[in-house]
Design an enzyme around this catalytic site. Structure first.
Site: not given
Ligand SMILES: C=C(C[SeH])C(=O)N1CCC[C@H]1C(=O)O
Ligand SMILES: [Zn+2]
Length: 597
Positions: A320-321, A350-351, A354, A378, A480, A490
């Site tokens: 997970h990024a 997105h990354e 950060h 975010e 998450h 988010y």
């Molecule tokens: C890219 C990330 C790492 Se901060 C992320 O978890 N995001 C980005 C958008 C929503 C959320 C998800 O994937 O659920």
């Molecule tokens: Zn993020």
């Protein structure tokens, strides 16, 4: 004299901030080691360092509270004392703290290593979420295959984690109580520094709900004509496995099933990138170029040396990024399993958002090396991604030959973006409305799973492809929820990013209200030093001032306000209302019948 007092306070905080910086560096180095090499030894080493840091943080908080600086007349000192005086889960007695970290890291490891069996063919059950299962959910148009992967993933990543999740709820509840919060939900909410936060959240949700209902109705109508009405009901919840994403959080992967004007040429960035032999590194270089074009920070050499940008062949990692601040010498890194496609082009930006924020505020005292509102962190990368994805920008980097869209293609583009940005809002809202209810003890444990699916139906009008009961436990199938990562950040980011976009596009001369040639959805801030300067000024503040003060200087606003988002999608809103009336599309949904009880 007040000067000497101030110098005592300054000396005190300089010392505490330096020790805190060293502790954070040590903690994040061992955490990064575990995230990029998931072994028992690394997991235990991470927990050991975090546990010793928790003891040191408790000591620091005791000193800060004893100092009385939380009542200082110096706003800056007062703010530092208030933030450092707040302990979070470190407040737990050591044995509880270890149990909490153990439960969370076991859920993360399970999520990172869970594999499933292939659909309808022999073969080892070694398919991973990223990239295999995610790709099938995105690309398959076979409801049976989609149902197979949906069920395998939820049964593997969800239910087996029930006991760890229970422990997580127990320990976080205890930490909140020890810190004087009425619940862990209220601990999470305090980071927004807004007594009206939950009320504002509901207000924003209600403001975007009409547009979401139109999108939901239109998608259900088009899905029904594609899959038939045994699979897709006329008025009910949409079966979520058909929507192109394991959690139905964004539906843009299934766009080909419901493009408004399918005959219109569509910018398919993925195939164009593959045709041009784009590499993973190229995706990051695109993002780096963008920030440099704004006069903002470039990626340091250490980023390229120390990041993990693709899945290694020789070890398990948490794919997970995530973006990492290692709190020394601009040591910033990204860890993700990147593939070359549109989805990861977005995630990379997105990354990198950060990373840019870490670099912009690195000169702040450690306590202020954060965002003043979790939604800001975010939103940074998403604003750049919005600009990159415009036809104008894609043409300028040779990924498309269509610079300006005609009205119908514009509706296609806006619809694609709405399947990400509008669809996401009820999903994000539910991720934490659900956890708030559990944290607050409002749902009896025997109903935790049914409550989850009932809320997904209530707020998003989607449901599982098969019956789920309280013998299942599905929430940990979302990263998450395993990783103790709050999710309304988010939601907030999806509102703020359009406020940031409007401000930056104004500075760049790319947006003029009412001018159809300078609309938000075709604004490209690339190369605008004015935009970059305003963005840098905003980001470099870190958490040193209240988020409303930082936002006011940046956009002139002091609220999380959906008007910029609604302005961006206004042409689509009009089109959808007319089209749904023309097609007599039913709007709205009822209760789901996929959950018992
Ligand atoms: C890219 C990330 C790492 Se901060 C992320 O978890 N995001 C980005 C958008 C929503 C959320 C998800 O994937 O659920
Ligand atoms: Zn993020």
């Amino acid at each position: 004299s007040s000067n000497s007092l101030k110098s005592d306070a300054r000396t005190f905080f300089e010392h505490e901030n330096e020790l805190l910086r060293q502790r954070r560096r040590n903690e994040f180095l061992t955490s990064y080691e575990y995230n990029t090499n998931v072994t028992e030894d690394n997991r235990k080493a991470m927990i050991a360092v975090a546990t010793s840091n928790a003891a040191a943080n408790k000591e620091m908080t005791r000193n800060v509270i004893a100092s009385g600086y939380v009542d200082s007349s110096d706003e800056d000192i007062k703010r530092q004392a208030t933030i450092l005086g707040d302990l979070g889960i470190d407040v737990l007695p050591e044995s509880d703290y270890k149990e909490l970290l153990n439960a969370v890291s076991l859920m993360q490891s399970n999520y990172a290593t869970a594999t499933v069996c292939p659909y309808n063919k022999e073969g080892k059950c070694t398919l991973q979420l990223e990239p295999h299962i995610q790709e099938r959910l995105s690309d398959s148009r076979d409801p049976k295959e989609l149902k197979h992967y949906w069920r395998q993933w939820y049964d593997k990543a969800g239910t087996p984690m029930r006991e760890n999740f229970k422990k997580y709820i127990e320990m976080t509840r205890k930490s909140a109580r020890l810190n004087g919060y009425s619940s862990y939900a209220d601990y999470w909410i305090h980071f927004y520094e807004d007594s009206e936060f939950e009320a504002n959240l509901d207000k924003v949700y209600k403001a975007i709900l009409p547009l979401y209902r139109e999108i939901h109705g239109y998608v259900r109508y088009r899905l029904r004509s594609y899959y038939g009405d045994e699979i897709v009901p006329e008025n009910g919840n949409i079966p979520m496995h058909l929507l192109g994403n394991m959690w139905a959080q964004q539906w843009d992967n299934a766009l080909p099933l419901f493009t408004p004007y399918p005959e219109k040429p569509f910018i398919d960035v993925t195939s164009e990138m593959l045709r041009q032999n784009f590499t993973v590194r190229k995706l990051f270089e695109l993002g780096d170029e963008f920030f440099k074009s704004l006069g903002m920070r470039a990626l340091p050499k250490s980023f390229w040396d120390l990041s993990v940008l693709t899945r290694p062949a020789d070890r398990e990692i948490i794919c997970h990024a995530s973006a990492w601040d290692l709190y020394q010498d601009s040591d910033v890194r990204i860890k993700m399993c990147t593939d070359v496609n549109t989805h990861y082009l977005y995630v990379v930006h997105h990354e990198l958002g950060h990373i840019q924020y870490y670099l912009q505020y690195e000169k702040q005292p450690t306590v202020f090396r954060a965002a003043p509102n979790p939604g800001f962190h975010e939103a940074v990368g998403d604003v750049i991604a919005l600009s990159v994805a415009t036809p104008k920008h894609l043409k300028s980097i040779g990924l498309s030959d269509v610079g300006k869209l005609d009205d119908e293609s514009r509706i296609n583009e806006l619809f694609k973006n709405a399947l990400k940005k509008i669809v996401f809002l009820p999903f994000a809202y539910t991720m934490d409305k659900y956890r708030y209810a559990i944290f607050r003890g409002e749902v009896e444990e025997s109903k935790w799973n049914c409550a989850f699916w009932q809320m997904r139906s209530e707020f998003s009008g989607v449901e599982p492809p098969i019956q789920r009961t309280d013998a299942d436990f599905d929430p940990p199938a979302k990263y998450h929820i395993d990783a103790d990562v709050e999710y309304l950040r988010y939601f907030a980011a999806h509102i703020f990013q359009f406020q940031f976009l409007r401000a930056l596009c104004t500075k760049a001369g790319q947006y003029v209200k009412g001018d159809p040639e300078k609309s938000l959805d075709n604004c490209d801030i690339y190369n605008s030093k004015e935009a970059g300067e305003a963005f840098s000024k905003f980001l470099s503040l870190g958490a040193s001032v209240h988020w409303k003060k930082a936002l006011k200087e940046f956009t002139g606003e002091t609220e999380m306000d959906p008007s910029a988002l609604m302005e961006y999608f206004e042409p689509l809103t009009k089109w959808l209302q007319a089209e749904n009336q023309r097609l007599k599309v039913p709007i709205g949904w009822g209760d789901t019948d996929k959950v018992a009880g």
